[in-house]
Scaffold this motif. Structure first.
Motif, PDB file in Angstrom:
ATOM      1  N   ASP A  23      13.266   9.333 -17.331  1.00 45.46           N
ATOM      2  CA  ASP A  23      14.433   8.777 -18.004  1.00 45.46           C
ATOM      3  C   ASP A  23      14.030   7.605 -18.891  1.00 45.46           C
ATOM      4  N   ASP A  27      14.708   7.049 -22.803  1.00 40.31           N
ATOM      5  CA  ASP A  27      15.342   5.827 -23.304  1.00 40.31           C
ATOM      6  C   ASP A  27      14.509   5.206 -24.412  1.00 40.31           C
ATOM      7  N   THR A  32      18.712  11.715 -25.557  1.00 41.13           N
ATOM      8  CA  THR A  32      19.004  12.227 -24.224  1.00 41.13           C
ATOM      9  C   THR A  32      18.167  13.476 -23.950  1.00 41.13           C
ATOM     10  N   ARG A  33      18.050  13.826 -22.710  1.00 38.08           N
ATOM     11  CA  ARG A  33      17.308  15.039 -22.337  1.00 38.08           C
ATOM     12  C   ARG A  33      17.962  16.275 -22.977  1.00 38.08           C
TER      13      ARG A  33
END
Length: 120
Positions: A23, A27, A32-33
């Motif tokens: 994550d 960031d 975002t994934r």
């Protein structure tokens, strides 16, 4: 057929790399994934066409990519565009194309705004 199989494996490897990102990595990238997965599934020519179309509007590719958040938005719109064939045909004659010829492009308004902002 072999090229399609290679493309599937390449895409699978890209998705595996995305799933391995922490994550914090995401960031740091400012993405975002889910966005990253969508971009990994995107046909490879989308980014090229996006930058070519930006040049029609007088924008430099490096400047478009530098405005990272805007670039991601442009990519997202471009990848969902329903005018891919028209875009490819238009860009095949890019040296004779004017912005007015590209009203079909869903990013045209954004390119125009970016070009006006660049001139000031």
């Amino acid at each position: 057929m072999l090229n399609r199989v290679r493309a599937l494996f390449d895409r699978w490897h890209r998705l595996q790399e995305i799933h391995a990102l922490s994550d914090r990595d995401l960031d740091d990238l400012g993405i975002t994934r889910w966005q990253m997965e969508q971009f990994a599934r995107m046909p490879e020519d989308v980014g090229e066409r996006l930058l070519q179309m930006a040049q029609v509007f007088g924008l430099e590719p490096a400047a478009v990519q530098h405005a990272y958040a805007d670039y991601l938005d442009l990519l997202d719109v471009c990848r969902r565009c329903g005018s891919t064939k028209l875009c490819k045909c238009t860009l095949a004659e890019a040296d004779r194309v004017e912005p007015a010829d590209c009203s079909f492009c869903p990013n045209a308004g954004t390119y125009e705004l970016m070009a006006r902002h660049t001139l000031h």
